[in-house]
Design a protein around this motif. Sequence first.
Motif, mmCIF file in Angstrom:
data_model
loop_
_atom_site.group_PDB
_atom_site.id
_atom_site.type_symbol
_atom_site.label_atom_id
_atom_site.label_comp_id
_atom_site.label_asym_id
_atom_site.label_seq_id
_atom_site.Cartn_x
_atom_site.Cartn_y
_atom_site.Cartn_z
ATOM 1 N N ARG A 187 0.808 -1.218 0.000
ATOM 2 C CA ARG A 187 0.000 0.000 0.000
ATOM 3 C C ARG A 187 0.843 1.272 0.000
ATOM 4 N N ASP A 190 4.420 3.744 -4.685
ATOM 5 C CA ASP A 190 3.855 4.792 -5.545
ATOM 6 C C ASP A 190 4.175 4.572 -7.020
ATOM 7 N N ARG A 191 4.940 3.509 -7.318
ATOM 8 C CA ARG A 191 5.237 3.197 -8.717
ATOM 9 C C ARG A 191 5.656 1.749 -8.817
ATOM 10 N N ASP A 197 -1.259 3.562 -13.394
ATOM 11 C CA ASP A 197 -1.633 4.226 -12.148
ATOM 12 C C ASP A 197 -2.955 3.675 -11.609
ATOM 13 N N THR A 198 -3.867 3.342 -12.513
ATOM 14 C CA THR A 198 -5.163 2.807 -12.078
ATOM 15 C C THR A 198 -4.993 1.472 -11.371
ATOM 16 N N GLU A 201 -3.370 1.959 -7.976
ATOM 17 C CA GLU A 201 -4.342 2.485 -7.021
ATOM 18 C C GLU A 201 -5.246 1.363 -6.501
ATOM 19 N N ARG A 202 -5.615 0.452 -7.382
ATOM 20 C CA ARG A 202 -6.450 -0.680 -6.963
ATOM 21 C C ARG A 202 -5.677 -1.617 -6.038
ATOM 22 N N ARG A 204 -3.333 -0.784 -3.980
ATOM 23 C CA ARG A 204 -3.275 -0.130 -2.661
ATOM 24 C C ARG A 204 -4.610 -0.292 -1.923
ATOM 25 N N ALA A 205 -5.713 -0.176 -2.659
ATOM 26 C CA ALA A 205 -7.025 -0.338 -2.031
ATOM 27 C C ALA A 205 -7.228 -1.775 -1.546
#
Length: 313
Positions: A187, A190-191, A197-198, A201-202, A204-205
């Motif tokens: 989480r 950042d890369r 990026d999508t 982001e998923r 991390r969620a």
Amino acid sequence: MTSVSITPKGPFSLAASRRFLEDFTPASYDHAADGVLRLAFPADDGVHVIGCAVRQKETAGSTPDAVTADITVHHGDTTLPAGSGTDHHRAARAQLARILSLDVDGTGFPALADADPVVAGLQADWPGLRPVCFHSPYEAAVWAVIGNRIRMSQAAAIKARLARDHGQAVQVAGEELHAFPAPGVLRRLDRVEGLSDTKLERLRALSEAALDGGLDAATLRDQPVESALTELQGLPGIGPFSAGLVLIRGAGHPDVFPAVEPRLHRAMATQYGLDAATAGDPARLARLATSWRPYRSWVALLLRARAQDSASR
């Protein structure tokens, strides 16, 4: 290091499990000449990391030998003191049993062959093979997001790189393995090379959901199947197909018919000689699969194995 033993209930072959992993692209598992199954993975608690060296003697007869495992539990750079009676080591043993589907009583599985010649043939061709699961529902969900709309080999390379670059290294039976990153690590990324990026982001969620208990294997398996599938589809990037993957191959549910898996449906049509109308109707296929209960996930695995073997030939 703690040594534990798991006695299979019903047929089980660790050798069959190893061969399955060698052909299962997401596992990125290499053949071990010494017959030891080496695993490293985040614990279900999302904090610790587990290393396992798993063994089973291969002997003739209908009763499988016990599966033994040397287990280490790590917290950062610290290896927890050995002792099979500690909570962490008991949890590690339970998680390993789930990964190998040894937490399921399989004594009734051979009886399915008595009424179904297709199942009889599958069991004869893959004796002792049970589903080998992802290490956790969290890891299965992450795989589903990584692999969406890209080649499986490409997704496997990204998953392996994540483990190498961000997962903890542990020694297992003389070899260094990298566990997949725990949720708390993933989480914070950042890369990730190869991920949009999508998708990141998923991921991390999903990591947050795992830390909050939203991907707990026992909770998912205790629910009615449709409720669990609906709940999983509320997670970012998890659609109907991925929800089935997480429940069956992540949480290790033994009795789910995958209603949205065309590859399995085609395999059923081929093996059972179904007409086009039946083959294209998931509801009718699900009714046919009721005779596999309470091992619908297991039979589905063997049908996929048959289809893959036929394709390879």
